[in-house]
Design a protein around this motif. Structure first.
Motif, PDB file in Angstrom:
ATOM      1  N   GLY A   1       6.445   3.824   5.491  1.00 51.03           N
ATOM      2  CA  GLY A   1       7.125   5.104   5.677  1.00 51.03           C
ATOM      3  C   GLY A   1       8.260   5.415   4.732  1.00 51.03           C
ATOM      4  N   VAL A   2       8.713   4.447   3.956  1.00 48.48           N
ATOM      5  CA  VAL A   2       9.819   4.716   3.037  1.00 48.48           C
ATOM      6  C   VAL A   2       9.276   5.164   1.691  1.00 48.48           C
ATOM      7  CG1 VAL A   2      11.405   3.130   4.180  1.00 48.48           C
ATOM      8  CG2 VAL A   2      10.007   2.311   2.296  1.00 48.48           C
ATOM      9  N   ARG A   3      10.095   5.876   0.966  1.00 46.72           N
ATOM     10  CA  ARG A   3       9.722   6.319  -0.384  1.00 46.72           C
ATOM     11  C   ARG A   3      10.544   5.563  -1.412  1.00 46.72           C
ATOM     12  NH1 ARG A   3       9.330  12.542   1.208  1.00 46.72           N
ATOM     13  NH2 ARG A   3       7.191  12.463   1.984  1.00 46.72           N
ATOM     14  N   MET A   4       9.913   5.325  -2.555  1.00 49.68           N
ATOM     15  CA  MET A   4      10.623   4.683  -3.653  1.00 49.68           C
ATOM     16  C   MET A   4      10.124   5.245  -4.971  1.00 49.68           C
ATOM     17  SD  MET A   4       9.000   0.816  -3.719  1.00 49.68           S
ATOM     18  CE  MET A   4       9.905   0.305  -5.156  1.00 49.68           C
ATOM     19  N   THR A   5      10.988   5.240  -5.958  1.00 50.82           N
ATOM     20  CA  THR A   5      10.639   5.656  -7.306  1.00 50.82           C
ATOM     21  C   THR A   5      10.100   4.447  -8.050  1.00 50.82           C
ATOM     22  OG1 THR A   5      12.407   7.294  -7.260  1.00 50.82           O
ATOM     23  CG2 THR A   5      11.541   6.688  -9.421  1.00 50.82           C
TER      24      THR A   5
ATOM     25  N   LYS B   1       0.857  -1.192   0.000  1.00 47.98           N
ATOM     26  CA  LYS B   1       0.000   0.000   0.000  1.00 47.98           C
ATOM     27  C   LYS B   1       0.888   1.234   0.000  1.00 47.98           C
ATOM     28  CE  LYS B   1      -3.571  -2.334   2.648  1.00 47.98           C
ATOM     29  NZ  LYS B   1      -4.274  -2.372   3.944  1.00 47.98           N
ATOM     30  N   ALA B   2       0.470   2.240  -0.778  1.00 47.84           N
ATOM     31  CA  ALA B   2       1.276   3.455  -0.893  1.00 47.84           C
ATOM     32  C   ALA B   2       0.387   4.638  -1.227  1.00 47.84           C
ATOM     33  CB  ALA B   2       2.336   3.272  -1.976  1.00 47.84           C
TER      34      ALA B   2
ATOM     35  N   PRO C   1       3.849   8.154 -23.948  1.00 45.13           N
ATOM     36  CA  PRO C   1       4.024   8.766 -22.633  1.00 45.13           C
ATOM     37  C   PRO C   1       3.901   7.723 -21.520  1.00 45.13           C
ATOM     38  CG  PRO C   1       1.815   9.189 -23.414  1.00 45.13           C
ATOM     39  CD  PRO C   1       2.515   8.427 -24.504  1.00 45.13           C
ATOM     40  N   PHE C   2       4.654   7.932 -20.447  1.00 46.19           N
ATOM     41  CA  PHE C   2       4.574   7.070 -19.277  1.00 46.19           C
ATOM     42  C   PHE C   2       4.765   7.923 -18.033  1.00 46.19           C
ATOM     43  CE2 PHE C   2       8.910   6.814 -20.911  1.00 46.19           C
ATOM     44  CZ  PHE C   2       9.692   7.064 -19.788  1.00 46.19           C
ATOM     45  N   VAL C   3       4.359   7.372 -16.901  1.00 46.14           N
ATOM     46  CA  VAL C   3       4.404   8.125 -15.644  1.00 46.14           C
ATOM     47  C   VAL C   3       5.390   7.461 -14.697  1.00 46.14           C
ATOM     48  CG1 VAL C   3       3.071   8.955 -13.663  1.00 46.14           C
ATOM     49  CG2 VAL C   3       1.996   8.842 -15.936  1.00 46.14           C
ATOM     50  N   ILE C   4       6.285   8.279 -14.172  1.00 45.45           N
ATOM     51  CA  ILE C   4       7.223   7.867 -13.136  1.00 45.45           C
ATOM     52  C   ILE C   4       6.871   8.679 -11.890  1.00 45.45           C
ATOM     53  CG2 ILE C   4       9.646   7.859 -12.401  1.00 45.45           C
ATOM     54  CD1 ILE C   4       9.116   5.866 -14.599  1.00 45.45           C
ATOM     55  N   GLY C   5       6.832   8.010 -10.759  1.00 47.71           N
ATOM     56  CA  GLY C   5       6.473   8.714  -9.538  1.00 47.71           C
ATOM     57  C   GLY C   5       7.338   8.310  -8.371  1.00 47.71           C
ATOM     58  N   VAL C   6       7.198   9.054  -7.315  1.00 49.08           N
ATOM     59  CA  VAL C   6       7.770   8.685  -6.026  1.00 49.08           C
ATOM     60  C   VAL C   6       6.575   8.368  -5.139  1.00 49.08           C
ATOM     61  CG1 VAL C   6       9.106   9.446  -4.024  1.00 49.08           C
ATOM     62  CG2 VAL C   6       9.791  10.155  -6.331  1.00 49.08           C
TER      63      VAL C   6
END
Length: 134
Positions: free
Chosen positions: A94-98, A61-62, A83-88
Motif C-alpha cells: 500500500g505504500v508508494r515509493m519513487t 510486488k508493485a 534516457p531513463f525512466v523514473i516512476g512512482v
C-alpha cells in the motif's frame, strides 16, 4: 549549478533500510498495532510520534502509479544515463515509493502495469531497489 553528487541520506534511521538493500531485501516500516505501512524510513509512525515502527520485508510486488522518461538530465551525474525512466510505484503493502524503472521497453510503459523489485547499482557503491516488468 554545482557539480555535487545527488545521493540518498544515510543516517541512523535509514541505515536499517540500506542494510536490507545490501542483502537484496526491500524493507518498509509497519505499525505494530494496526499493520498499516509507511515509507520512507522515519523514527516514529506518522501521526503517532510515541510509537516506533517495526521493519518488515516488502513482497517486492508493485504497480506503476506514474512515470516520466528523462531524455535530458540537468544534473551532470545523470547525463550519460539518459534516457531513463523514473516512476512512482505502489507496493503491494500500500505504500508508494519513487524508483528507477528498468528494462521495460518504452512502448510497454503504462500506469498500472505489474512490476517486481530488482536491485541495481545506480552509482558507484550505491545499490538501490528498482522495478521491472513481472
Amino acid at each position: 549549478m554545482h557539480n555535487q553528487e545527488i545521493l540518498p541520506v544515510y543516517d541512523s534511521i535509514s541505515s536499517v533500510w540500506f542494510e536490507g538493500v545490501k542483502h537484496g531485501k526491500l524493507l518498509i516500516q509497519r505499525n505494530p498495532v494496526t499493520g498499516s505501512c509507511q515509507f520512507y524510513p522515519r523514527a516514529h509512525l506518522v501521526g503517532l510520534p510515541e510509537v516506533q515502527p517495526e521493519w518488515i520485508e516488502a513482497s517486492g510486488k508493485a504497480t506503476l502509479y506514474t512515470y516520466t522518461t528523462v531524455h535530458r538530465s540537468v544534473h551532470p551525474q545523470f547525463v550519460a544515463l539518459a534516457p531513463f525512466v523514473i516512476g512512482v510505484v505502489t507496493l503491494e503493502e500500500g505504500v508508494r515509493m519513487t524508483a528507477w524503472i528498468v528494462d521495460v521497453p518504452q512502448e510497454r510503459l503504462a500506469c498500472d502495469i505489474p512490476l517486481k523489485v530488482v536491485f541495481r547499482e545506480v552509482h558507484p557503491n550505491l545499490t538501490l531497489p528498482c522495478f521491472t516488468e513481472v
